[in-house]
Design an enzyme around this catalytic site. Structure first.
Site, PDB file in Angstrom:
ATOM      1  N   ASP A   9      74.752 -16.580   4.779  1.00  0.00           N
ATOM      2  CA  ASP A   9      75.448 -15.353   5.164  1.00  0.00           C
ATOM      3  C   ASP A   9      74.433 -14.219   5.226  1.00  0.00           C
ATOM      4  OD1 ASP A   9      78.063 -13.948   5.667  1.00  0.00           O
ATOM      5  OD2 ASP A   9      77.381 -12.769   3.960  1.00  0.00           O
ATOM      6  N   SER A  10      74.794 -13.164   5.933  1.00  0.00           N
ATOM      7  CA  SER A  10      73.908 -12.008   6.025  1.00  0.00           C
ATOM      8  C   SER A  10      73.828 -11.259   4.698  1.00  0.00           C
ATOM      9  CB  SER A  10      74.399 -11.060   7.122  1.00  0.00           C
ATOM     10  OG  SER A  10      75.718 -10.621   6.837  1.00  0.00           O
ATOM     11  N   TYR A  41      74.606  -7.536   9.605  1.00  0.00           N
ATOM     12  CA  TYR A  41      74.405  -8.151  10.906  1.00  0.00           C
ATOM     13  C   TYR A  41      75.401  -7.622  11.944  1.00  0.00           C
ATOM     14  CZ  TYR A  41      71.268 -11.968   9.350  1.00  0.00           C
ATOM     15  OH  TYR A  41      70.213 -12.715   8.895  1.00  0.00           O
ATOM     16  N   GLY A  42      76.539  -7.118  11.472  1.00  0.00           N
ATOM     17  CA  GLY A  42      77.637  -6.789  12.367  1.00  0.00           C
ATOM     18  C   GLY A  42      77.323  -5.764  13.435  1.00  0.00           C
ATOM     19  N   ASN A  73      80.793 -14.524  10.060  1.00  0.00           N
ATOM     20  CA  ASN A  73      81.430 -14.487  11.374  1.00  0.00           C
ATOM     21  C   ASN A  73      80.493 -13.985  12.453  1.00  0.00           C
ATOM     22  OD1 ASN A  73      84.579 -15.055  11.303  1.00  0.00           O
ATOM     23  ND2 ASN A  73      84.011 -14.135   9.362  1.00  0.00           N
ATOM     24  N   THR A  74      79.680 -12.983  12.132  1.00  0.00           N
ATOM     25  CA  THR A  74      78.769 -12.444  13.136  1.00  0.00           C
ATOM     26  C   THR A  74      77.725 -13.476  13.537  1.00  0.00           C
ATOM     27  OG1 THR A  74      79.074 -10.214  12.235  1.00  0.00           O
ATOM     28  CG2 THR A  74      77.179 -10.567  13.665  1.00  0.00           C
ATOM     29  N   GLU A 162      80.564  -3.348  -0.108  1.00  0.00           N
ATOM     30  CA  GLU A 162      79.240  -3.527  -0.700  1.00  0.00           C
ATOM     31  C   GLU A 162      78.821  -2.347  -1.567  1.00  0.00           C
ATOM     32  OE1 GLU A 162      76.215  -5.022   1.858  1.00  0.00           O
ATOM     33  OE2 GLU A 162      77.245  -6.970   1.935  1.00  0.00           O
ATOM     34  N   CYS A 196      86.170 -11.501   8.654  1.00  0.00           N
ATOM     35  CA  CYS A 196      84.904 -11.138   8.007  1.00  0.00           C
ATOM     36  C   CYS A 196      85.044 -11.548   6.553  1.00  0.00           C
ATOM     37  CB  CYS A 196      84.631  -9.639   8.124  1.00  0.00           C
ATOM     38  SG  CYS A 196      83.177  -9.094   7.182  1.00  0.00           S
ATOM     39  N   THR A 197      84.002 -12.164   6.026  1.00  0.00           N
ATOM     40  CA  THR A 197      84.107 -12.737   4.682  1.00  0.00           C
ATOM     41  C   THR A 197      84.105 -11.681   3.581  1.00  0.00           C
ATOM     42  OG1 THR A 197      81.705 -13.098   4.724  1.00  0.00           O
ATOM     43  CG2 THR A 197      83.134 -14.943   5.339  1.00  0.00           C
TER      44      THR A 197
END
Length: 277
Positions: A9-10, A41-42, A73-74, A162, A196-197
């Site tokens: 994941d990012s 990343y989005g 997802n991105t 975040e 989105c996670t």
């Protein structure tokens, strides 16, 4: 030799996917890689996301992974197809690339989302990158061509999560804003997908903002069930995945910061190692 299942994941969000996968398949070994130094990343271009994702997948292959899940997802929207079609034979020279697999989180979700809707109208809440890619619209069309799909980009939601603001009153405005915008596209929407996670951490606020009796889907359980099915259908891949119940965590940024935040997403203490890319 340990051959874990890689989960990429990012940042931290993919830990919500890993958490549900481990619940379903606790016997496997896993290595999680968060590219925290280059998140988010989005908002990045297709080429940049592809380059970053490819680099991280290559590292996971070199670490012994035969199977890598893009729990982002991105990355799934912008990089998965190229990696699968162009890069697998050459991504890990000398590591028998054709026998390695990279899977994403979009297809498993789109294969089942129509089963949850009674009206045939579903809404997608996602990052701007995922929405712009149209990946969900394209993939859902393959499995549920009669399903009406509406999307809403939520650029503030990942920063809220975040920065630890996901449970605070200040997040209410941004959650309500985007849920209302999505629902305004059609009053017949009866199913919302959190694409989105990070968004499961906002689930309580999303429920409060959404109309009553609406179905809200998180991806973790769906992806975990899909992986169980995939491994049962591909015994040759399953046989190459080591099963000692081991977990390891890597981050491209500060391990102290990662461990503190990751515990929130993963649901239990995490101790990571630094990876320099």
């Amino acid at each position: 030799m340990t051959q874990p299942i890689g989960v990429f994941d990012s940042g931290y969000g993919g830990l919500t996917i890993l958490r549900d996968i481990v619940r379903k398949l606790p016997q496997y070994d896993y290595v999680y890689l968060g590219d925290n130094a280059r998140t988010p990343y989005g908002t990045r271009s297709f080429d940049t996301v592809y380059h970053y994702t490819r680099e991280c997948v290559q590292h996971l292959f070199e670490a012994g992974c035969r199977l890598v899940i893009l729990a982002c997802n991105t990355a799934s929207a912008k990089a998965l197809r190229n990696i699968q079609q162009l890069d697998l034979p050459t991504l890990a020279p000398g590591l028998d690339g054709p026998d390695r697999r990279v899977l994403g989180v979009i297809r498993p979700t789109t294969e089942v989302i129509g089963n949850y809707s009674k009206t045939g109208y579903v809404g997608i809440l996602a990052t701007r990158g995922t929405v712009t890619s149209e990946s969900y619209v394209v993939e859902i069309e393959k499995f549920f061509p009669d399903l009406a799909v509406f999307q809403e980009a939520c650029p503030m939601w990942v920063p809220l999560v975040e920065n630890g603001e996901y449970a605070n009153p200040g997040a209410d405005y941004f959650v309500e804003q985007h849920v209302n915008r999505l629902m305004a596209q059609s009053p017949e929407i009866d199913t919302l997908l959190l694409a989105c996670t990070h968004y499961p951490l906002l689930l309580d606020k999303i429920r409060e903002a959404a109309p009553p009796n609406i179905t809200i889907l998180s991806q973790g359980g769906i992806v975990a069930d899909s992986l169980v099915d995939y491994l049962s259908r591909h015994p040759e891949i399953d046989a190459q995945c080591s099963k000692h119940g081991q977990r390891s965590f890597l981050t491209t940024d500060s391990t102290d910061d990662f461990d503190r935040q990751a515990t929130i997403f993963y649901g239990e203490p995490v101790r990571s190692s630094h990876l320099a890319l």
